[in-house]
Design an enzyme around this catalytic site. Structure first.
Site, PDB file in Angstrom:
ATOM      1  N   HIS A   1      27.400  11.007  20.839  1.00 21.29           N
ATOM      2  CA  HIS A   1      27.413  11.503  19.452  1.00 21.29           C
ATOM      3  C   HIS A   1      28.355  12.710  19.376  1.00 21.29           C
ATOM      4  O   HIS A   1      28.449  13.489  20.338  1.00 21.29           O
ATOM      5  CB  HIS A   1      25.995  11.896  19.044  1.00 21.29           C
ATOM      6  CG  HIS A   1      25.873  12.198  17.592  1.00 21.29           C
ATOM      7  ND1 HIS A   1      26.247  13.410  17.064  1.00 21.29           N
ATOM      8  CD2 HIS A   1      25.463  11.445  16.552  1.00 21.29           C
ATOM      9  CE1 HIS A   1      26.056  13.392  15.748  1.00 21.29           C
ATOM     10  NE2 HIS A   1      25.574  12.205  15.413  1.00 21.29           N
TER      11      HIS A   1
ATOM     12  N   GLY B   1      27.090  15.107   8.232  1.00 17.57           N
ATOM     13  CA  GLY B   1      26.308  16.226   7.711  1.00 17.57           C
ATOM     14  C   GLY B   1      27.059  17.075   6.709  1.00 17.57           C
ATOM     15  O   GLY B   1      26.627  18.181   6.391  1.00 17.57           O
TER      16      GLY B   1
ATOM     17  N   ASN C   1      18.989   8.649  12.987  1.00 18.94           N
ATOM     18  CA  ASN C   1      19.101   9.645  14.055  1.00 18.94           C
ATOM     19  C   ASN C   1      18.454  10.926  13.551  1.00 18.94           C
ATOM     20  O   ASN C   1      19.024  11.622  12.706  1.00 18.94           O
ATOM     21  CB  ASN C   1      20.589   9.860  14.383  1.00 18.94           C
ATOM     22  CG  ASN C   1      20.804  10.998  15.361  1.00 18.94           C
ATOM     23  OD1 ASN C   1      19.872  11.472  15.996  1.00 18.94           O
ATOM     24  ND2 ASN C   1      22.053  11.442  15.472  1.00 18.94           N
TER      25      ASN C   1
ATOM     26  N   GLU D   1      28.087  15.485  18.062  1.00 23.23           N
ATOM     27  CA  GLU D   1      27.436  16.780  18.340  1.00 23.23           C
ATOM     28  C   GLU D   1      27.291  16.992  19.848  1.00 23.23           C
ATOM     29  O   GLU D   1      27.383  18.120  20.334  1.00 23.23           O
ATOM     30  CB  GLU D   1      26.075  16.849  17.621  1.00 23.23           C
ATOM     31  CG  GLU D   1      26.280  17.053  16.131  1.00 23.23           C
ATOM     32  CD  GLU D   1      25.160  16.527  15.248  1.00 23.23           C
ATOM     33  OE1 GLU D   1      24.074  16.210  15.748  1.00 23.23           O
ATOM     34  OE2 GLU D   1      25.410  16.396  14.028  1.00 23.23           O
TER      35      GLU D   1
ATOM     36  N   SER E   1      27.217  10.896   6.405  1.00 23.51           N
ATOM     37  CA  SER E   1      26.718  11.108   5.045  1.00 23.51           C
ATOM     38  C   SER E   1      26.393   9.806   4.309  1.00 23.51           C
ATOM     39  O   SER E   1      26.681   9.668   3.114  1.00 23.51           O
ATOM     40  CB  SER E   1      27.705  11.965   4.250  1.00 23.51           C
ATOM     41  OG  SER E   1      27.873  13.222   4.880  1.00 23.51           O
TER      42      SER E   1
HETATM   43  C1  PEP Z   1      24.855  11.454  12.368  1.00 23.85           C
HETATM   44  O1  PEP Z   1      24.610  12.551  12.829  1.00 23.85           O
HETATM   45  O2  PEP Z   1      24.920  10.464  13.131  1.00 23.85           O
HETATM   46  C2  PEP Z   1      25.115  11.358  10.938  1.00 23.85           C
HETATM   47  C3  PEP Z   1      25.803  10.351  10.524  1.00 23.85           C
HETATM   48  O3  PEP Z   1      24.636  12.397  10.160  1.00 23.85           O
HETATM   49  P1  PEP Z   1      24.648  12.450   8.546  1.00 23.85           P
HETATM   50  O4  PEP Z   1      24.154  11.106   8.051  1.00 23.85           O
HETATM   51  O5  PEP Z   1      23.703  13.560   8.205  1.00 23.85           O
HETATM   52  O6  PEP Z   1      26.044  12.691   8.143  1.00 23.85           O
END
Ligand code: PEP
Length: 256
Positions: A97, A177, A11, A99, A217
């Protein structure tokens, strides 16, 4: 052996110029196109979809959008319809998501409409769910996950009909994140809960076939352990999917 083929999905969020994303996808195609044991998917911003589709060619890499509206067309300034995503070459779309839920106030109700619209337009939805740190600490994880599943899949639940291609992504909000990953055991516990929920609500065939990705992450250093868990069928990767040096080893987790 599981009948579910692992999926590694990147993503890209609101990142990368057209040049950067084309160069990244070309590297992915070169190094990982046509890999047998894993499905690879990228989700660039809307403006890069057509260009990335062209760069993907017939390599087998899958293309997803990061969001969409639920109507097929109309007076919805600034929105993108499922029909437009199909036209741009998408086979998948990420929905709900965290966000989108937290920063853009998406609700289970609108995600339900989007999930329904995606399926009826021929797109595979990747429906995201996950609890906040506060909810986890209050012991509300299962309750929150159940509520999100029931709300985001409401219409499908009423019809007791969930296409087996549907993908769910468990993404604990506190791990996105932040560099904090759920431990493989913590992730497995929730994935197992989701699989039981699928079994109860859509039957054992759906529970066996539907893939549940983990997101939060994910990095080259933790993917193997996460993927060793019986109910983790892949990863939705944010930050680490933006650079070939971190995304390629995640895609090739079976070889390390
Ligand atoms: C995401 O936004 O779907 C995600 C898992 O981000 P990150 O891997 O940066 O934690």
């Amino acid at each position: 052996m599981s009948e579910r083929k692992p999926m590694i999905a990147g993503n890209w969020k609101m990142n990368l110029t057209l040049e950067q994303s084309t160069s990244l996808v070309k590297t992915i195609v070169k190094e990982c196109g046509r890999l047998k044991g894993v499905e690879v998917l990228v989700a660039p911003p809307f403006t890069a979809l057509s260009t990335i589709k062209e760069a993907i060619g017939d390599s087998g890499i899958l293309l997803a959008a990061q969001n969409m509206h639920w109507e097929l067309e109309g007076a919805y300034t600034g929105e993108i319809s499922p029909k437009m995503l199909v036209e741009a070459g998408c086979s998948h779309v990420i929905l709900g998501h965290s966000e989108r839920r937290n920063l853009f106030f998406e609700t289970n109700d609108t995600i339900n409409l989007k999930t329904e619209a995606a399926i009826s337009t021929g797109l595979v939805p990747i429906v995201c769910i996950g609890e906040t740190l506060d909810q986890r600490e209050q012991g509300q994880t299962s309750e929150v996950i159940r509520e999100q599943l029931e709300g985001s899949l409401k219409n499908l639940l009423e019809r007791k009909n969930l296409p087996l291609s549907t993908i769910l992504a468990y993404e604990p909000v506190w791990a996105i994140g932040t560099g904090k990953t759920a431990t493989p055991d913590q992730a497995q516990e929730v994935h197992q809960f989701i699989r039981h929920w699928l079994d109860e609500n859509f039957g054992s065939r759906a529970a066996r076939a539907i893939r549940i990705l983990y997101g939060g992450s994910v990095k080259p250093g933790n993917i193997r352990e996460l993927m060793s868990m019986p109910d983790i069928d892949g990863a939705l990767v944010g930050g680490a999917s933006l650079k070939a040096h971190s995304f390629l080893p995640i895609i090739r987790f079976q070889e390390n």
